[in-house]
Write a protein that holds these residues in place. Structure first.
Motif, short mmCIF file in Angstrom:
data_model
loop_
_atom_site.label_atom_id
_atom_site.label_comp_id
_atom_site.label_asym_id
_atom_site.label_seq_id
_atom_site.Cartn_x
_atom_site.Cartn_y
_atom_site.Cartn_z
N ASP A 1 -6.49 -3.20 6.94
CA ASP A 1 -6.83 -3.57 5.51
C ASP A 1 -5.22 -3.11 4.74
O ASP A 1 -4.75 -1.81 4.91
N ASP B 1 -4.12 -9.28 -0.54
CA ASP B 1 -4.81 -8.16 -0.03
C ASP B 1 -6.07 -8.63 0.93
O ASP B 1 -6.89 -9.54 0.67
N HIS C 1 -4.86 -3.81 -7.90
CA HIS C 1 -6.21 -3.59 -8.49
C HIS C 1 -6.08 -4.37 -9.85
O HIS C 1 -5.61 -3.48 -10.95
N HIS D 1 -9.42 2.88 3.95
CA HIS D 1 -8.38 3.74 3.59
C HIS D 1 -8.11 4.99 4.45
O HIS D 1 -7.35 6.00 4.29
N CYS E 1 0.77 -1.03 -0.01
CA CYS E 1 -0.10 0.05 -0.06
C CYS E 1 0.89 1.24 0.22
O CYS E 1 0.54 2.15 -0.65
N1 MF3 Z 1 -8.00 -3.45 0.19
C1 MF3 Z 1 -7.80 -2.13 -0.43
C2 MF3 Z 1 -8.24 -1.86 -1.64
O1 MF3 Z 1 -8.58 -2.47 -2.29
C3 MF3 Z 1 -6.08 -1.96 -0.43
C4 MF3 Z 1 -5.60 -0.42 -0.69
S1 MF3 Z 1 -4.18 -0.11 -0.52
C5 MF3 Z 1 -4.37 1.59 -0.57
O2 MF3 Z 1 -8.55 -0.65 -1.92
F1 MF3 Z 1 -2.83 1.79 -0.91
F2 MF3 Z 1 -4.81 2.09 -1.64
F3 MF3 Z 1 -4.54 1.84 0.44
#
Ligand code: MF3
Ligand code: CO
Length: 255
Positions: A94, A105, A175, A77, A57
């Motif tokens: 998360d 994730d 993603h 977030h 992240c």
């Molecule tokens: N599970 C979160 C998502 O899919 C993980 C985000 S990482 C981040 O959005 F860097 F965007 F915070």
């Protein structure tokens, strides 16, 4: 494009997912009143790196910390900082962990100390909603089967479903395609195939489904200030079900 992972790639993603699982277990031990979200972030960062992973992240689209920590009305977030955890807080962790170039994730939500029954139910039913959604997964099923099951279950328990944020495919990127909404119609959307890796992540609210974003540009909050919960696993689609990549290796196995 939706990629199908090879057995070799899935093995690496299991390693990434196991580091993720172990980090959640470590964080759980430290989650007590008085600890700051920054301290929790730093514990996770060190733990992930010392297990051969990368907290991915950090730096993702400019995200400034290694994990997301969302408290009470924060949906997802939330950025770790000087906030001190308090008794009764609803706290979700998360984050993504990378191993050998592949991502995982996962998210969990906890209540610190005691909370009213409706808040306890929010957390309990959001976790159950994740498994209700996962139970629809197998080669040949449709992506809409997952969202429909989650949404139906959430509404049965008086909870609302955040729609602006969705689950997703993942692999070398955090993603990837496809989107995995937590709502929808059964029998619609793309067809799941063996070897697809997806993250399913219901975000359920005690109040209304409406959300907003804070001035930090990241933190998603409920509009009405009621608490929200979030659970997420990364799974690989198999012929007759799915395998969780971000869980306890001993307890996993094909579902
Ligand atoms: N599970 C979160 C998502 O899919 C993980 C985000 S990482 C981040 O959005 F860097 F965007 F915070
Ligand atoms: Co995710």
């Amino acid at each position: 494009m939706i990629s199908i992972k090879s057995d070799r790639e899935i093995e690496i993603m299991k390693q990434a997912g196991y580091i993720n699982y172990l980090t959640h277990e470590e964080l759980k031990k430290h989650l007590k009143p008085g600890i700051t979200t920054n301290e929790l972030n730093n514990i996770a960062d060190k733990f992930i790196r010392s297990h051969g992973g990368k907290p991915s992240c950090l730096g993702y689209e400019g995200y400034p910390k290694s994990i997301c920590i969302s408290v009470n009305d924060e949906v997802v977030h939330g950025i770790p900082g000087n906030y001190k955890i308090q008794n009764g807080d609803v706290v979700s962790f998360d984050f993504c962990t990378e191993y050998n170039g592949y991502q995982s994730d996962s998210a969990n939500t906890y209540i610190v100390g005691d909370a009213p029954d409706d808040v306890k139910d929010l957390v309990k039913y959001t976790e159950e909603a994740l498994y209700v959604g996962l139970s629809k997964i197998k080669a040949g099923a449709k992506i809409g089967d997952i969202g429909h099951a989650i949404e139906t279950f959430a509404h049965e328990h008086g909870l609302s479903v955040v729609e602006e944020l969705v689950g997703h495919g993942l692999g070398t990127d955090i993603h990837e395609d496809p989107d995995v909404p937590n709502y929808g119609k059964a029998g619609t959307g793309i067809t799941l195939k063996k070897g697809m890796v997806i993250a399913v992540e219901p975000m359920l609210n005690l109040g209304s489904k409406e959300i907003g974003i804070l001035d930090d540009g990241w933190t998603i909050v409920t509009e009405d200030g009621y608490p929200s919960a979030h659970f997420e696993h990364t799974v690989v689609v198999t012929d007759d079900g799915y395998e969780i990549l971000t869980g306890d290796k001993e307890k996993n196995g094909e579902k």
